[in-house]
Write an enzyme that holds these catalytic residues in place. Structure first.
Site, short mmCIF file in Angstrom:
data_model
loop_
_atom_site.label_atom_id
_atom_site.label_comp_id
_atom_site.label_asym_id
_atom_site.label_seq_id
_atom_site.Cartn_x
_atom_site.Cartn_y
_atom_site.Cartn_z
N ASP A 1 -10.91 3.10 4.67
CA ASP A 1 -11.29 1.68 4.64
C ASP A 1 -12.81 1.52 4.63
O ASP A 1 -13.31 0.41 4.39
CB ASP A 1 -10.74 0.96 5.88
CG ASP A 1 -9.50 0.15 5.57
OD1 ASP A 1 -9.41 -0.37 4.44
OD2 ASP A 1 -8.63 0.03 6.45
N LYS B 1 0.84 -1.20 0.00
CA LYS B 1 0.00 0.00 0.00
C LYS B 1 0.88 1.26 0.00
O LYS B 1 0.64 2.21 -0.74
CB LYS B 1 -0.93 -0.01 1.22
CG LYS B 1 -2.02 -1.08 1.11
CD LYS B 1 -2.81 -1.30 2.41
CE LYS B 1 -3.84 -2.43 2.22
NZ LYS B 1 -4.61 -2.75 3.43
N GLN C 1 -4.32 -1.44 9.68
CA GLN C 1 -4.35 -2.79 9.10
C GLN C 1 -4.89 -3.79 10.12
O GLN C 1 -4.45 -3.82 11.27
CB GLN C 1 -2.94 -3.19 8.64
CG GLN C 1 -2.87 -4.50 7.88
CD GLN C 1 -3.60 -4.47 6.53
OE1 GLN C 1 -3.75 -3.41 5.92
NE2 GLN C 1 -4.06 -5.61 6.07
N1 GUN Z 1 -7.11 -6.73 6.53
C1 GUN Z 1 -7.58 -7.49 5.52
N2 GUN Z 1 -8.20 -6.71 4.60
C2 GUN Z 1 -8.11 -5.44 5.05
C3 GUN Z 1 -8.54 -4.18 4.54
O1 GUN Z 1 -9.16 -4.05 3.49
N3 GUN Z 1 -8.22 -3.09 5.30
C4 GUN Z 1 -7.57 -3.21 6.48
N4 GUN Z 1 -7.34 -2.09 7.17
N5 GUN Z 1 -7.15 -4.34 6.99
C5 GUN Z 1 -7.42 -5.46 6.26
#
Ligand code: GUN
Length: 319
Positions: A129, A62, A106
């Site tokens: 998110d 990311k 995350q």
């Molecule tokens: N863990 C697995 N998928 C995601 C996501 O789309 N965003 C975040 N923040 N954590 C994740």
């Protein structure tokens, strides 16, 4: 721009997630340039707690994508021992920072951290998110919202591939807050007739066999078998399951399909391969499908970038 699609021996259209993601990222990079001319640089704070290997890979990717597209990024890595209170203080600081438009925490977080409290502490305007209850509610009531990245990516694939959604029977397998529920909401918003199936659903195949669009997000390798699929359906596979077992591999890829040879090579060199929740043989019945890997996965980061730029514009009244 249209994306050329390859076809399998059975003429199902392969929905190439890497190509769609590249298209979206190119659009984001253009937007970033336009904002730069106005002195604005969208910024993402990525919070990675502890040392979960899969999370490390995702978050690094990311941050790297931010760099590629010209966004500012700040990677913050609290230790595994961080407390909920310390995390709340961190979120408060990020909420207040002028250079940060998007905050990504995350998941999963260590069990001792109160995930719900943290996600609710993120300013909804910076919640790239789409996990904050305000954004969940906005999505449900059809108001403009920051939508979760993976479901938003699914809808982008359908749109960019010109696949019909309105009036279609869409069946979503899985009811997670991150994928299943928001995917169902987004499909409903586009006038699909939506059914969510889950672990307590009786006779799941009776629903999936009627699905024009089938979204599988349950984390069970090859769960959707050919007998469960309506011929010609659009199959969207969100599963990412690593298989190491030789017997299981042979069951998935018996060497009867032209793609099996490449899989066998990958398995031989790496000792594993990645499969989705939909059995590869079921893809052969589809009208169109997202492969694993290379289908829905690449869209998640592309949509995170798009959400961050959108958040930057929204916060400045530019949308
Ligand atoms: N863990 C697995 N998928 C995601 C996501 O789309 N965003 C975040 N923040 N954590 C994740």
């Amino acid at each position: 721009m249209t994306i050329s699609s390859s076809t399998t021996a059975t003429s199902a259209t392969v929905l190439n997630g890497n190509a769609f993601a590249a298209q979206i990222k190119a659009e984001v990079a253009e937007d970033v340039k336009v904002l730069a001319a106005q002195g604005i640089r969208p910024g993402l704070a990525a919070v990675l707690v502890g040392a979960v290997p899969a999370s490390q890979i995702y978050v690094r990717s990311k941050v790297r994508t931010c760099e590629q597209l010209g966004l500012y990024s700040d990677l913050i890595t609290p230790p595994e021992s961080v407390t909920t209170e310390e995390m709340l203080e961190l979120v408060a600081r990020l909420n207040a920072r002028e250079d940060i438009d998007g905050i990504l925490i995350q998941l999963p977080l260590p069990a001792h951290v109160n995930t719900k409290r943290l996600l609710e502490a993120v300013l909804p305007e910076k919640d790239v998110d789409g996990f904050h209850p305000v954004n969940v509610g906005r999505l449900q009531s059809g108001q403009p919202a920051l939508a979760p990245c993976t479901p938003a990516g699914i809808v982008e694939i359908l749109k960019r591939a010109n696949l019909p959604v309105a009036g279609q029977n869409a069946v979503v397998l899985g009811r997670s807050d991150i994928v299943g529920k928001p995917a169902a909401m987004l499909l409903l918003q586009q006038n699909a007739t939506v059914t969510i199936c889950h672990s307590k659903t009786r006779d799941i195949a009776s629903f999936t066999r009627n699905a024009d669009i089938l979204v599988a997000a349950i984390g069970r390798p090859g769960y959707v078998t050919p007998q469960m699929v309506k011929p010609g359906a659009t199959l969207i596979d969100v599963g990412i399951n690593r298989i190491h077992d030789r017997q299981l591999f042979d069951e998935f890829f018996p060497g009867t399909h032209p793609d099996d040879a490449a899989r066998a090579e990958m398995f031989a060199s790496k000792g594993h391969t990645i499969v989705g929740d939909i059995h590869p043989r079921a893809f052969e019945l589809a009208g169109a499908y997202t492969p694993v890997p290379g289908g829905v996965g690449p869209l998640t980061i592309a949509m995170l970038m798009a959400n961050t730029v959108r958040a930057a514009k929204l916060r400045r009244g530019l949308l």
